[in-house]
Design an enzyme around this catalytic site. Structure first.
Site, PDB file in Angstrom:
ATOM      1  N   ASP A  71     -44.522 -39.241  13.984  1.00 27.32           N
ATOM      2  CA  ASP A  71     -45.910 -39.286  14.453  1.00 27.32           C
ATOM      3  C   ASP A  71     -46.262 -40.657  15.011  1.00 27.32           C
ATOM      4  O   ASP A  71     -47.239 -40.799  15.738  1.00 27.32           O
ATOM      5  CB  ASP A  71     -46.863 -38.942  13.302  1.00 27.32           C
ATOM      6  CG  ASP A  71     -46.749 -37.468  12.923  1.00 27.32           C
ATOM      7  OD1 ASP A  71     -46.644 -36.642  13.850  1.00 27.32           O
ATOM      8  OD2 ASP A  71     -46.726 -37.156  11.722  1.00 27.32           O
ATOM      9  N   LYS A  77     -53.066 -26.404  17.605  1.00 24.99           N
ATOM     10  CA  LYS A  77     -51.937 -26.517  18.539  1.00 24.99           C
ATOM     11  C   LYS A  77     -51.726 -25.228  19.344  1.00 24.99           C
ATOM     12  O   LYS A  77     -50.743 -25.077  20.040  1.00 24.99           O
ATOM     13  CB  LYS A  77     -50.658 -26.893  17.780  1.00 24.99           C
ATOM     14  CG  LYS A  77     -50.812 -28.216  17.003  1.00 24.99           C
ATOM     15  CD  LYS A  77     -49.520 -28.727  16.432  1.00 24.99           C
ATOM     16  CE  LYS A  77     -49.778 -29.911  15.521  1.00 24.99           C
ATOM     17  NZ  LYS A  77     -48.719 -30.904  15.533  1.00 24.99           N
ATOM     18  N   ASN A  99     -36.775 -39.950   9.599  1.00 24.68           N
ATOM     19  CA  ASN A  99     -37.201 -39.184   8.415  1.00 24.68           C
ATOM     20  C   ASN A  99     -36.006 -38.409   7.873  1.00 24.68           C
ATOM     21  O   ASN A  99     -34.892 -38.540   8.373  1.00 24.68           O
ATOM     22  CB  ASN A  99     -38.373 -38.262   8.762  1.00 24.68           C
ATOM     23  CG  ASN A  99     -37.986 -37.275   9.847  1.00 24.68           C
ATOM     24  OD1 ASN A  99     -37.092 -36.455   9.678  1.00 24.68           O
ATOM     25  ND2 ASN A  99     -38.640 -37.369  11.000  1.00 24.68           N
ATOM     26  N   PHE A 108     -43.720 -25.416  12.960  1.00 20.55           N
ATOM     27  CA  PHE A 108     -43.436 -25.540  11.537  1.00 20.55           C
ATOM     28  C   PHE A 108     -44.517 -26.428  10.937  1.00 20.55           C
ATOM     29  O   PHE A 108     -45.099 -27.263  11.638  1.00 20.55           O
ATOM     30  CB  PHE A 108     -42.071 -26.208  11.309  1.00 20.55           C
ATOM     31  CG  PHE A 108     -40.948 -25.234  11.134  1.00 20.55           C
ATOM     32  CD1 PHE A 108     -40.526 -24.451  12.183  1.00 20.55           C
ATOM     33  CD2 PHE A 108     -40.316 -25.103   9.894  1.00 20.55           C
ATOM     34  CE1 PHE A 108     -39.474 -23.552  12.022  1.00 20.55           C
ATOM     35  CE2 PHE A 108     -39.275 -24.218   9.721  1.00 20.55           C
ATOM     36  CZ  PHE A 108     -38.852 -23.439  10.779  1.00 20.55           C
TER      37      PHE A 108
HETATM   38  O1  PMT Z   1     -33.957 -30.362   9.155  1.00 22.50           O
HETATM   39  P1  PMT Z   1     -33.881 -29.907   7.714  1.00 22.50           P
HETATM   40  O2  PMT Z   1     -33.300 -30.959   6.800  1.00 22.50           O
HETATM   41  O3  PMT Z   1     -33.230 -28.568   7.559  1.00 22.50           O
HETATM   42  O4  PMT Z   1     -35.390 -29.736   7.178  1.00 22.50           O
HETATM   43  C1  PMT Z   1     -36.211 -28.727   7.689  1.00 22.50           C
HETATM   44  C2  PMT Z   1     -37.641 -29.229   7.923  1.00 22.50           C
HETATM   45  C3  PMT Z   1     -38.296 -29.606   6.614  1.00 22.50           C
HETATM   46  C4  PMT Z   1     -37.630 -30.441   8.863  1.00 22.50           C
HETATM   47  C5  PMT Z   1     -38.403 -28.032   8.608  1.00 22.50           C
HETATM   48  O5  PMT Z   1     -38.411 -26.941   7.742  1.00 22.50           O
HETATM   49  C6  PMT Z   1     -39.842 -28.421   8.967  1.00 22.50           C
HETATM   50  O6  PMT Z   1     -40.763 -28.289   8.182  1.00 22.50           O
HETATM   51  N1  PMT Z   1     -40.036 -28.913  10.211  1.00 22.50           N
HETATM   52  C7  PMT Z   1     -41.310 -29.473  10.703  1.00 22.50           C
HETATM   53  C8  PMT Z   1     -41.430 -30.894  10.259  1.00 22.50           C
HETATM   54  C9  PMT Z   1     -42.727 -31.537  10.720  1.00 22.50           C
HETATM   55  O7  PMT Z   1     -42.663 -32.485  11.446  1.00 22.50           O
HETATM   56  O8  PMT Z   1     -43.820 -30.946  10.325  1.00 22.50           O
HETATM   57  P2  PMT Z   1     -45.328 -31.460  10.672  1.00 22.50           P
HETATM   58  O9  PMT Z   1     -46.202 -30.637   9.795  1.00 22.50           O
HETATM   59  O10 PMT Z   1     -45.392 -32.956  10.555  1.00 22.50           O
HETATM   60  O11 PMT Z   1     -45.512 -31.073  12.186  1.00 22.50           O
HETATM   61  C10 PMT Z   1     -46.050 -29.833  12.572  1.00 22.50           C
HETATM   62  C11 PMT Z   1     -45.401 -29.300  13.834  1.00 22.50           C
HETATM   63  O12 PMT Z   1     -45.718 -30.188  14.919  1.00 22.50           O
HETATM   64  C12 PMT Z   1     -43.898 -29.210  13.761  1.00 22.50           C
HETATM   65  O13 PMT Z   1     -43.511 -28.011  14.388  1.00 22.50           O
HETATM   66  C13 PMT Z   1     -43.416 -30.415  14.545  1.00 22.50           C
HETATM   67  O14 PMT Z   1     -42.175 -30.160  15.206  1.00 22.50           O
HETATM   68  C14 PMT Z   1     -44.545 -30.615  15.562  1.00 22.50           C
HETATM   69  N2  PMT Z   1     -44.756 -32.004  16.008  1.00 22.50           N
HETATM   70  C15 PMT Z   1     -45.089 -32.984  15.136  1.00 22.50           C
HETATM   71  C16 PMT Z   1     -45.327 -34.261  15.597  1.00 22.50           C
HETATM   72  C17 PMT Z   1     -45.195 -34.534  16.975  1.00 22.50           C
HETATM   73  N3  PMT Z   1     -45.386 -35.750  17.467  1.00 22.50           N
HETATM   74  N4  PMT Z   1     -44.859 -33.553  17.823  1.00 22.50           N
HETATM   75  C18 PMT Z   1     -44.633 -32.292  17.356  1.00 22.50           C
HETATM   76  O15 PMT Z   1     -44.336 -31.394  18.149  1.00 22.50           O
END
Ligand code: PMT
Length: 405
Positions: free
Chosen positions: A280, A342, A211, A324
């Protein structure tokens, strides 16, 4: 705010000397008494007269120029200083300091002083990343010197990267914070784990799914946590950023690698921040050889990866867990759902479609939402500044009694 503090500014020779002039003025405006030592090369860039006018004191340039027979200049000024700030610190001066050399007024004074020393490096991005410079910085850090990391951006040499002298206002802010909390920094004694960047899900030896995450947000948090005194581990997906100094970096590739690394660090963590963009889904099959082109469409079967954050939420004991949420619509609604599902203490919600927010930018626009529902909407700011905001809020959630020795 720096009223009556004696600050000795050591200026070594790089293009950023012009910013050191602005820094001198800002320190004086903040109430500090400022004396300046310039190296010979610094004088190639800006005349000592500039610093004399701004500090209202004669500038030290030569170890052997003893204007006052009653004192020895480098001992006198070394004893006078409450703090020494070397800005800009070139690779050469850093090298001399790490080696304990004393061949000019600045390095001689540094060895003669018992005052705390702050170093603000500025140089070309590749110089800053050079193993010799990194080794020297590590040596100085272990010797007790403190660093104000350079920022990223356009460098005078034409490169874009890490190496710009931090802005004078921010340097003054670091110094002010140091005098306010001289004994301990806000996260001293705390172990902070940060995840950053994307993951790569491999299809075959030449192809993968990933990504747009650059790692900038997570690296900024790791760097800020280190500056706030924490013991920091950064679990990083594949990015092309310079590793922050004095941070333990664990490199991972896939979501599964990140899962394993996160679990390994979890028990010891006081604060765990998951800013990585974890895949994911991952291909069911990862081929050992390059897949050959075929006629017609290609179908690849995917399976869900482990949700790392959810697993950490389940296993939570003493840790403060920050997630995040990268959303494109109904940001607050989905972010709050993630807090619940979570088992998080706090979430940083960013709408990644907003101008100046999300992936690969130097800025972000976010809301910090706590489990009790309190929400702090923040304006667009640099990822560096946002990192400090996140850590300030997360610090309030840390149990006070878990201070380490
Ligand atoms: O890296 P940069 O270019 O600076 O960009 C920053 C960012 C956009 C990546 C950052 O600000 C951000 O939003 N990070 C979270 C990205 C994300 O995967 O978001 P999500 O809404 O899909 O996931 C929610 C949370 O679950 C996140 O904390 C993620 O780390 C976590 N997760 C998701 C999937 C997974 N299989 N395991 C996880 O732990």
């Amino acid at each position: 705010m720096l009223q009556s503090k004696n600050i000795l500014l050591g200026v070594s020779g790089g293009i950023a000397v012009y910013k050191a002039a602005a820094l001198t003025s800002k320190l004086v405006q903040a109430g500090a008494n400022v004396r300046v030592i310039m190296t010979e090369s610094a004088r190639e860039f800006v005349s000592p007269l500039t610093f004399q006018a701004l500090s209202r004191h004669e500038v030290y340039v030569d170890t052997f120029k003893e204007n006052n027979p009653k004192v020895i200049a480098h001992i006198d000024v070394a004893d006078w200083a409450d703090l020494i700030l070397v800005a800009p610190a070139t690779a050469h001066t850093i090298g001399k300091m790490a080696a304990g050399l004393a061949d000019d007024m600045l390095t001689t004074t540094l060895l003669a002083s018992t005052a705390p020393v702050w170093i603000a490096p500025a140089m070309n991005v590749h110089m800053y990343d050079h193993p010799a410079v990194k080794r020297n910085i590590r040596t100085l850090y272990e010797d007790g010197y403190r660093f104000i990391e350079p920022s990223e951006g356009y460098l005078a040499c034409g490169y874009i990267g890490k190496g710009r002298l931090e802005e004078p206002e921010k340097i003054v802010e670091h110094i002010r914070a140091f005098f306010e909390e001289p004994k301990s920094l806000p996260l001293s004694g705390k172990k902070v784990v940060v995840t950053a960047g994307p993951t790569r899900e491999v299809i075959d030896p030449v192809r993968f799914f990933t990504n747009r995450s650059s790692g900038k947000m997570g690296y900024a948090i790791a760097e800020a946590a280190q500056q706030m005194g924490a013991d920091v581990t950064l679990i990083s997906g594949p990015v092309s950023l310079t590793e922050p100094n004095h941070v333990h970096v664990v490199h991972v590739e896939s979501a599964e690698d990140m899962y394993q690394a996160a679990l390994a660090e979890y028990e010891e963590a006081d604060l765990f921040i998951k800013s990585a963009a974890v895949a994911d889904y991952t291909p069911v099959t990862s081929y050992p050889h390059k897949m050959k082109k075929q006629d017609g469409a290609l179908e690849i079967e995917f399976t869900r990866t482990k949700d790392i954050l959810k697993e950490l939420g389940k296993r939570k004991e003493h840790q403060v867990l920050v997630g995040f949420a990268a959303e494109t619509q109904d940001v607050e609604y989905y972010a709050k759902k993630k807090i619940e599902s979570k088992h998080l203490d706090m979430i940083v919600a960013n709408n990644v479609t907003k101008e100046g927010a999300g992936f690969a930018t130097d800025t972000n626009v976010a809301a910090i939402i706590k489990a009790d529902g309190t929400t702090k909407e923040l304006p667009m700011m640099s990822k560096k500044d946002l990192a400090f905001e996140i850590l300030k809020e997360a610090k309030q959630l840390l149990p006070k009694e878990r201070d380490r020795a």
